[in-house]
Motif scaffolding. Structure first.
Motif, mmCIF file in Angstrom:
data_model
loop_
_atom_site.group_PDB
_atom_site.id
_atom_site.type_symbol
_atom_site.label_atom_id
_atom_site.label_comp_id
_atom_site.label_asym_id
_atom_site.label_seq_id
_atom_site.Cartn_x
_atom_site.Cartn_y
_atom_site.Cartn_z
ATOM 1 N N TYR A 124 0.832 -1.189 0.000
ATOM 2 C CA TYR A 124 0.000 0.000 0.000
ATOM 3 C C TYR A 124 0.871 1.246 0.000
ATOM 4 C CZ TYR A 124 -3.492 -3.361 1.588
ATOM 5 O OH TYR A 124 -4.326 -4.454 1.699
ATOM 6 N N PRO A 135 -6.123 8.001 3.044
ATOM 7 C CA PRO A 135 -6.103 6.585 3.417
ATOM 8 C C PRO A 135 -5.080 5.835 2.571
ATOM 9 C CG PRO A 135 -7.963 7.040 1.995
ATOM 10 C CD PRO A 135 -7.319 8.367 2.284
ATOM 11 N N PRO A 136 -4.718 4.651 2.979
ATOM 12 C CA PRO A 136 -3.830 3.839 2.147
ATOM 13 C C PRO A 136 -4.489 3.497 0.815
ATOM 14 C CG PRO A 136 -3.933 2.991 4.383
ATOM 15 C CD PRO A 136 -5.023 4.019 4.255
ATOM 16 N N LEU A 177 -4.182 0.612 -2.318
ATOM 17 C CA LEU A 177 -3.618 -0.673 -2.717
ATOM 18 C C LEU A 177 -2.834 -0.531 -4.011
ATOM 19 C CD1 LEU A 177 -3.407 -3.776 -2.331
ATOM 20 C CD2 LEU A 177 -5.552 -3.968 -3.635
ATOM 21 N N TYR A 195 3.544 0.517 2.895
ATOM 22 C CA TYR A 195 3.343 -0.553 3.862
ATOM 23 C C TYR A 195 3.145 -1.886 3.146
ATOM 24 C CZ TYR A 195 2.174 3.135 7.255
ATOM 25 O OH TYR A 195 2.205 4.238 8.077
ATOM 26 N N TYR A 247 -4.504 -9.882 10.735
ATOM 27 C CA TYR A 247 -3.751 -9.304 9.619
ATOM 28 C C TYR A 247 -2.688 -8.372 10.211
ATOM 29 C CZ TYR A 247 -7.684 -10.676 6.577
ATOM 30 O OH TYR A 247 -8.659 -11.362 5.887
ATOM 31 N N PHE A 262 0.630 -5.511 9.410
ATOM 32 C CA PHE A 262 1.316 -4.614 8.496
ATOM 33 C C PHE A 262 2.779 -4.463 8.917
ATOM 34 C CE2 PHE A 262 -2.242 -2.715 6.166
ATOM 35 C CZ PHE A 262 -3.323 -3.003 6.992
ATOM 36 N N GLY A 263 3.611 -4.147 7.950
ATOM 37 C CA GLY A 263 4.946 -3.695 8.278
ATOM 38 C C GLY A 263 4.870 -2.316 8.909
ATOM 39 N N GLN A 264 5.987 -1.866 9.447
ATOM 40 C CA GLN A 264 5.997 -0.592 10.174
ATOM 41 C C GLN A 264 5.986 0.617 9.250
ATOM 42 O OE1 GLN A 264 8.617 -2.463 9.601
ATOM 43 N NE2 GLN A 264 10.537 -1.294 9.640
ATOM 44 N N VAL A 305 -9.485 -0.786 10.294
ATOM 45 C CA VAL A 305 -8.045 -0.636 10.468
ATOM 46 C C VAL A 305 -7.825 0.726 11.100
ATOM 47 C CG1 VAL A 305 -5.812 -0.466 9.274
ATOM 48 C CG2 VAL A 305 -7.555 -2.075 8.443
ATOM 49 N N GLN A 355 -5.076 3.847 12.787
ATOM 50 C CA GLN A 355 -3.748 4.432 12.684
ATOM 51 C C GLN A 355 -3.613 5.512 13.747
ATOM 52 O OE1 GLN A 355 -2.812 6.295 8.856
ATOM 53 N NE2 GLN A 355 -0.712 5.555 9.041
ATOM 54 N N LYS A 376 1.741 7.164 13.516
ATOM 55 C CA LYS A 376 2.141 5.756 13.582
ATOM 56 C C LYS A 376 1.681 4.976 12.350
ATOM 57 C CE LYS A 376 3.828 6.358 17.707
ATOM 58 N NZ LYS A 376 5.307 6.389 17.921
ATOM 59 N N GLY A 377 1.945 3.669 12.385
ATOM 60 C CA GLY A 377 1.595 2.816 11.267
ATOM 61 C C GLY A 377 0.174 2.287 11.356
ATOM 62 N N LEU A 378 -0.123 1.354 10.470
ATOM 63 C CA LEU A 378 -1.457 0.802 10.356
ATOM 64 C C LEU A 378 -1.615 -0.430 11.251
ATOM 65 C CD1 LEU A 378 -1.607 0.991 6.468
ATOM 66 C CD2 LEU A 378 -2.800 2.508 8.062
ATOM 67 N N TRP A 437 -4.514 -3.446 12.031
ATOM 68 C CA TRP A 437 -5.800 -4.077 11.781
ATOM 69 C C TRP A 437 -6.524 -4.277 13.104
ATOM 70 C CZ3 TRP A 437 -7.384 -8.958 13.524
ATOM 71 C CH2 TRP A 437 -8.624 -9.393 13.012
ATOM 72 N N TYR A 476 -10.237 3.550 9.959
ATOM 73 C CA TYR A 476 -10.648 3.355 8.578
ATOM 74 C C TYR A 476 -11.481 2.080 8.456
ATOM 75 C CZ TYR A 476 -6.696 6.466 7.354
ATOM 76 O OH TYR A 476 -5.816 7.507 7.234
ATOM 77 N N PHE A 494 -6.904 -5.221 0.845
ATOM 78 C CA PHE A 494 -7.927 -4.192 0.960
ATOM 79 C C PHE A 494 -7.884 -3.271 -0.265
ATOM 80 C CE2 PHE A 494 -8.949 -5.545 5.043
ATOM 81 C CZ PHE A 494 -7.857 -5.563 5.890
ATOM 82 N N TRP A 546 -10.902 1.794 0.639
ATOM 83 C CA TRP A 546 -10.746 2.361 1.977
ATOM 84 C C TRP A 546 -11.620 3.606 2.095
ATOM 85 C CZ3 TRP A 546 -6.717 0.913 5.628
ATOM 86 C CH2 TRP A 546 -5.878 -0.121 5.191
ATOM 87 N N GLY A 547 -12.147 3.835 3.288
ATOM 88 C CA GLY A 547 -12.787 5.100 3.561
ATOM 89 C C GLY A 547 -11.751 6.171 3.878
ATOM 90 N N GLN A 548 -12.220 7.378 4.093
ATOM 91 C CA GLN A 548 -11.326 8.488 4.408
ATOM 92 C C GLN A 548 -10.919 8.506 5.875
ATOM 93 O OE1 GLN A 548 -9.777 10.905 2.428
ATOM 94 N NE2 GLN A 548 -10.429 9.459 0.853
#
Lengths: 113, 118
Positions: free
Chosen positions: A42, A49-50, A52, A93, A102, A104-106, B37, B39, B43-45, B47, B94, B105, B108-110
């Motif tokens: 992503y 948002p991310p 894909l 990511y 699930y 994710f990477g950092q 998900v 955030q 920081k990162g994502l 789930w 999200y 995925f 995604w929403g906003q």
């Protein structure tokens, strides 16, 4: 849990040059019955948002420029941007969807040199 | 157009409850695998939870027993009921659709911001 480890944490590349981001899973995410790696990439830009880019480790999502490519070797995965464009500045990511949770990477922050 | 729109975020005190909504258009929520998900700021994502088309649910250990994912098939809306909120739940939440069963995925929403603070 499957731990996803990306490298590097940040990367600066000149416009037009190649960018390579790595991701390693703590265990295989290859489902033997369909020979697919359950791994996605992503792109996330600030305030968005991310998005894909790649799924099944190497299949480009519709509409994604062909300068983006993904590859896999065992538990090692790579996202390559063949010729960096200004609009590619973002955080990238990897994510495994082989099993829950699930993970994710950092993230890898990609900037212009 | 295929779209997800979250709502329901806000400022809530520790220990409080909040329900997030995710309205879908252009596809049917109940026929898809849907996740939340989050955030945290800077920081990162992470789930949080999944509901699949058959109605089964999965949760991250960090929210198990406090959060509940559900959907309203008649309204085509996904929910996340969040109870016993903690400061560490502060994040943009999200909702996201998987492109198939146990897949990445693709929509995604906003996002909606949840801030847990006194």
């Amino acid at each position: 849990d499957v731990v996803m480890t990306q490298s590097p944490n940040s990367l600066a590349v000149s416009l037009g040059e190649r960018a390579t981001i790595n991701c390693k899973s703590s265990q295989s995410v290859l489902y033997s019955s369909n020979d697919k790696n359950y791994l996605g990439w992503y792109q996330q830009k600030p305030g968005q948002p991310p998005k894909l880019l790649i799924y099944w480790a190497s299949t480009r999502e519709s509409g994604v420029p062909d300068r983006f490519s993904g590859s896999a070797s065992g538990t090692d995965f790579t996202l390559t941007i063949s010729s960096l464009q200004a609009e590619d500045v973002a955080v990238y990511y990897c994510q495994q969807y082989y099993r829950t949770p699930y993970t994710f990477g950092q993230g890898t922050k990609l900037e212009i040199k | 157009e295929v779209q997800l729109v979250e709502s329901g975020g806000g400022l809530i005190q520790p220990g409080g409850s909040l329900r997030l909504s995710c309205a879908a258009s252009g596809f049917i929520v109940s026929r898809n695998y849907m996740s939340w998900v989050r955030q945290a700021p800077g920081k990162g994502l992470e789930w949080v939870s999944l509901i699949y088309s058959g109605g089964g649910t999965y949760y991250a250990d960090s929210v198990e027993g406090r959060f509940t994912i559900s959907r309203d098939d008649s309204r085509n809306i996904l929910y996340l009921q969040m109870n016993s909120l903690r400061a560490e739940d502060t994040a943009v939440y999200y909702c996201a659709r998987e492109r198939g069963r146990w897949e990445a995925f693709d929509i995604w929403g906003q996002g909606t911001m949840v801030t847990v603070s006194s």
